[in-house]
Design a protein around this motif. Structure first.
Motif, PDB file in Angstrom:
ATOM      1  N   ILE A 132       0.813  -1.216   0.000  1.00  0.00           N
ATOM      2  CA  ILE A 132       0.000   0.000   0.000  1.00  0.00           C
ATOM      3  C   ILE A 132       0.847   1.267   0.000  1.00  0.00           C
ATOM      4  O   ILE A 132       0.600   2.180  -0.778  1.00  0.00           O
ATOM      5  CB  ILE A 132      -0.934   0.013   1.241  1.00  0.00           C
ATOM      6  N   VAL A 173      -5.066  -6.312   2.142  1.00  0.00           N
ATOM      7  CA  VAL A 173      -4.646  -5.050   1.530  1.00  0.00           C
ATOM      8  C   VAL A 173      -5.866  -4.146   1.313  1.00  0.00           C
ATOM      9  O   VAL A 173      -5.831  -2.939   1.601  1.00  0.00           O
ATOM     10  CB  VAL A 173      -3.896  -5.318   0.204  1.00  0.00           C
ATOM     11  N   LYS A 196      -7.910   5.228   5.430  1.00  0.00           N
ATOM     12  CA  LYS A 196      -8.763   6.386   5.122  1.00  0.00           C
ATOM     13  C   LYS A 196      -9.730   6.673   6.255  1.00  0.00           C
ATOM     14  O   LYS A 196     -10.554   7.590   6.166  1.00  0.00           O
ATOM     15  CB  LYS A 196      -9.540   6.115   3.828  1.00  0.00           C
ATOM     16  N   ASN A 241      -6.440  -0.515   3.112  1.00  0.00           N
ATOM     17  CA  ASN A 241      -6.614   0.687   2.296  1.00  0.00           C
ATOM     18  C   ASN A 241      -7.764   1.536   2.850  1.00  0.00           C
ATOM     19  O   ASN A 241      -7.635   2.751   3.003  1.00  0.00           O
ATOM     20  CB  ASN A 241      -6.920   0.289   0.848  1.00  0.00           C
ATOM     21  N   ASP A 242      -8.857   0.893   3.178  1.00  0.00           N
ATOM     22  CA  ASP A 242     -10.005   1.612   3.752  1.00  0.00           C
ATOM     23  C   ASP A 242      -9.700   2.089   5.170  1.00  0.00           C
ATOM     24  O   ASP A 242     -10.074   3.182   5.575  1.00  0.00           O
ATOM     25  CB  ASP A 242     -11.241   0.696   3.798  1.00  0.00           C
TER      26      ASP A 242
END
Lengths: 253, 253
Positions: free
Chosen positions: A193, A236, A244, A240-241
């Motif tokens: 990432i 992954v 955020k 990623n979320d």
């Protein structure tokens, strides 16, 4: 391997009814599919072949009843004896399972060898804050170099402390291997990432860590570890979320 | 009780020669007389009647050789088997001594009762950061109210978790009692030093904590605890200097 039932069940959250107590003789592990701490309990149950029902918990919208299983509402929590017994804490549950089922004991029986395994886990534990620091750096370029340097330091230390094929000190994985793997796997996911992350995503953690690279490959291919792991793609995607600020605890289901 | 030899010996510091390894069959505990973590090991050795030699370490000017006993240079460290075996960490050494000497076992043998003692210690551990926060507040009036409130919260929690005469759940002190006592004793010392401290210095911790007040009085009068404790006068004197940033590790000798 079906010793873990419900690993990929959807999370229970606030408003959802409490499950019935586990039936006599069965074990239940409260989990979150991407939590490295809860994964320790899953791996240990899988290695020891303790049939366990896994219930996943929404860690942002926790069911009210869950605080009767874990006073802080964290995962993992182990429940058995028809709901009368609860054990929490990711480094404590495995030892408890070894005490309950000594015939599949993973910790050494010799007091000195046993205590050295526990102290070695402690020495390796810098991997976890290094990971979270690096994850945090994803949104804060100012601290990036410093946080990435801490990852390198933690992995150099882990490489140095790996003096045999496994952290058990033998050619067979043991307590430390199983318990530290989930934290190292999270760094593996992160390597997919973060740009310029200091660990390799293709031959993880990379050529600077030859022993650890071989170790990681061995560990992830063990059936008991695979049974308790999410796919790299899901991990992954989840992270990623998560980075955020919008984790989806049911990612990939 | 002379099971602990050298509790009040002067500290060894940078430049001092390393002591010879402990002789066969004897145990050594590296200590600092006012350290609550090291005191856990001393109490446990005293309760179990394990003859131990105590060596005190200067924690600001550490002897170089001491890092071969404890990789971080902290106390406590336990050394035995003629210097070939080292065990560190204040919550780990006691359990190791129980494993080595099961005939004087303090932790329960039943796996569930044993694990509950370890988890209870964990729940009580907020006493330590609350103490250090309050100590810090001595030099920073702006954070005083907040830090004192954390002390009250930690002690209210400790009072609530004391559901029998002792934290062992019985009328006999156990693992949790012996391991948490040193942290609570530090708050007792602090109650003699800080103005408006929320805990009473005369009937410590005071009328809001009736169970804990009785508990503290019982614990401090136990011979094994007394053997491993410094006097209130010495403790208060040490902490007075400590809060000024000039601890005297040989205070009172």
């Amino acid at each position: 391997m079906t010793v873990l039932a419900g690993v990929n069940s959807k999370v229970l959250k606030n408003g959802d009814a409490a499950p019935a107590p586990p039936s006599p003789g069965t074990f239940r592990i409260y989990n979150m599919r991407f939590c490295p701490w809860a994964q320790r309990a899953l791996i240990y149950a899988a290695v020891k072949q303790i049939p366990s029902e896994v219930i996943n918990i929404h860690l942002k919208e926790k069911p009210e009843w869950y605080f009767s299983k874990h006073y802080k509402g964290q995962v993992p929590a182990l429940e058995h004896d028809e709901g009368k017994k609860h054990v929490i804490e990711s480094a404590v549950i495995p030892e408890y399972l070894d005490d309950l089922f000594p015939e599949t004991r993973i910790l050494p029986t010799d007091p000195y060898e046993k205590v050295q395994q526990k102290l070695l886990l402690d020495r390796l534990s810098a991997v976890a804050p290094a990971f979270y620091g690096a994850a945090q750096a994803a949104n804060n370029p100012e601290i990036r170099d410093e946080k990435f340097a801490e990852v390198v330091k933690a992995f150099e230390n882990a490489e140095k402390l790996l003096t045999a094929e496994f952290y058990s000190g033998t050619s067979k994985p043991g307590f430390v291997d199983y318990l530290i793997f989930p934290n190292i796997q999270r760094a593996f996911w992160l390597s997919h990432i973060l740009k310029d992350f200091p660990l390799s995503s293709t031959s993880f953690p990379g050529p600077n860590y030859p022993k650890l690279t071989k170790w990681y490959k061995s560990l992830e291919s063990l059936p008991e570890v695979a049974a308790a792991s999410q796919s790299t793609e899901a991990g992954v995607g989840f992270f990623n979320d998560y980075l955020k600020g919008t984790p989806n605890y049911d990612y990939g289901l």
